[in-house]
Design an enzyme around this catalytic site. Structure first.
Site, mmCIF file in Angstrom:
data_model
loop_
_atom_site.group_PDB
_atom_site.id
_atom_site.type_symbol
_atom_site.label_atom_id
_atom_site.label_comp_id
_atom_site.label_asym_id
_atom_site.label_seq_id
_atom_site.Cartn_x
_atom_site.Cartn_y
_atom_site.Cartn_z
ATOM 1 C CG ASP A 1 27.927 42.728 47.462
ATOM 2 O OD1 ASP A 1 27.606 42.546 48.835
ATOM 3 O OD2 ASP A 1 26.766 42.463 46.574
ATOM 4 C CE LYS B 1 35.984 37.746 52.109
ATOM 5 N NZ LYS B 1 36.709 36.668 52.077
ATOM 6 C CG MET C 1 33.995 33.660 42.487
ATOM 7 S SD MET C 1 32.728 33.736 43.464
ATOM 8 C CE MET C 1 31.080 32.983 42.239
HETATM 9 C C1 LIG Z 1 30.706 36.404 43.712
HETATM 10 S S1 LIG Z 1 31.128 36.876 42.088
HETATM 11 C C2 LIG Z 1 30.107 37.583 41.059
HETATM 12 C C3 LIG Z 1 30.310 38.098 39.368
HETATM 13 C C4 LIG Z 1 29.410 39.078 38.943
HETATM 14 N N1 LIG Z 1 27.974 38.901 40.080
HETATM 15 C C5 LIG Z 1 29.208 39.655 37.823
HETATM 16 O O1 LIG Z 1 27.878 39.310 36.772
HETATM 17 O O2 LIG Z 1 30.382 40.030 37.576
HETATM 18 C C6 LIG Z 1 32.526 37.654 41.885
HETATM 19 C C7 LIG Z 1 33.597 37.713 41.024
HETATM 20 O O3 LIG Z 1 32.737 37.761 39.152
HETATM 21 C C8 LIG Z 1 34.736 38.215 38.871
HETATM 22 N N2 LIG Z 1 34.831 39.719 38.138
HETATM 23 C C9 LIG Z 1 34.120 40.649 38.987
HETATM 24 N N3 LIG Z 1 34.600 42.155 38.448
HETATM 25 C C10 LIG Z 1 35.906 41.683 38.085
HETATM 26 C C11 LIG Z 1 37.150 42.336 37.450
HETATM 27 N N4 LIG Z 1 36.674 43.781 36.979
HETATM 28 N N5 LIG Z 1 37.847 41.832 36.414
HETATM 29 C C12 LIG Z 1 37.546 40.854 36.283
HETATM 30 N N6 LIG Z 1 36.951 39.543 36.814
HETATM 31 C C13 LIG Z 1 36.025 39.862 38.238
HETATM 32 C C14 LIG Z 1 36.134 37.456 39.727
HETATM 33 O O4 LIG Z 1 35.651 36.235 38.823
HETATM 34 C C15 LIG Z 1 35.382 37.618 40.913
HETATM 35 O O5 LIG Z 1 35.855 36.813 41.590
#
Ligand SMILES: C[S@@+](CC[C@H](N)C(=O)[O-])C[C@H]1O[C@@H](n2cnc3c(N)ncnc32)[C@H](O)[C@@H]1O
Length: 239
Positions: A34, A56, A168
């Protein structure tokens, strides 16, 4: 028929992947990954491992979940070790149920390899102790993506916790804050952790009252984790 490992890649810093995930990546024949997976993690794969990006990009739209499901099944029929690599932990907003169901329907063996979720790692990386015992005995992880007025699934007026962690949520920040202000004091501290655990991490601090204008001024961009609650103010004692 191969086996599919649904693997958490961790929050961003490539060193925050588990030993088990690393072991599996090293023997993978194909990795389907992803957008939020740190590309440095892919360097652990063996020579000849097929790498398939399904997020994307500027050139193409994100692949539909249905097409991703089909692709995983197809690869499991062709190869021995298939890794479905997801950012953070697969079970946190990772659309993993659909994938597991499709594998089950097709009689394909699968295993989940947990990862460190950005929801918690962001707080740790920003030094926000989300369960500090005098201020927070409950933590809620919620999606901010569905706070859209028309298709709202998260009813912020019905959920509450001492500490609220929103994933998100950047796009809908204004709406989310509006909702939270209905039952949380407007002086409640808020932190936005952008690019958590990465070298370009930023921590933006405000309150429910001013975080929207601060986020605009700072031009906050996804990926970011929003943390709402009194624990946010403890950070200033640690930095
Ligand atoms: C579709 S969700 C997936 C979350 C993922 N499965 C997790 O456990 O972190 C995607 C969201 O995770 C958060 N996210 C993921 N990686 C991040 C990072 N390095 N810094 C800040 N937010 C992050 C953001 O809010 C982003 O929009």
């Amino acid at each position: 028929m191969g086996k599919v490992y649904i693997v958490g890649a961790g929050p961003g810093d490539p060193e925050l992947i588990t030993v088990k995930a690393l072991k599996i990546l090293k023997i993978a024949d194909v990795v389907i990954y992803d957008r939020l997976v740190n590309r440095d993690i892919l360097k652990f794969t063996k020579k000849g491992c097929e790498l398939i990006y399904v997020g994307k990009s500027r050139e193409k739209k994100e692949m539909s979940q249905e097409d991703i499901n089909k692709l995983i099944v197809k690869k499991a029929k062709e190869k021995n070790v298939v890794v479905r690599l997801k950012g953070g932990d697969p079970f946190i907003f990772g659309r993993v149920f659909e994938e597991m169901l499709e594998l089950k329907k097709n009689g394909i063996e699968f295993e989940i390899v947990p990862g460190i979720t950005s929801a918690i790692a962001a707080a740790e990386s920003a030094l926000i102790p989300i369960t500090e015992r005098t201020l927070s005995s409950s933590v809620l992880i919620v999606t901010g993506q569905e706070a859209d007025k028309d298709k709202r699934k998260v009813d912020f007026s019905k959920i509450n916790a001492d500490t609220i962690i929103i994933l998100m949520g950047v796009k809908n920040l204004e709406l989310i804050v509006e909702e939270l202000k209905k039952y949380k004091n407007s002086s409640t501290p808020v932190a936005i952790v952008e690019n958590a655990t990465l070298k370009n991490q930023r921590v933006i601090i405000g309150t429910l009252d001013n975080i929207v204008s601060i986020a605009k001024k700072e031009d906050v961009k996804p990926p970011a984790v929003i943390i709402v609650g009194d624990v946010v103010k403890l950070r200033s004692q640690l930095i």
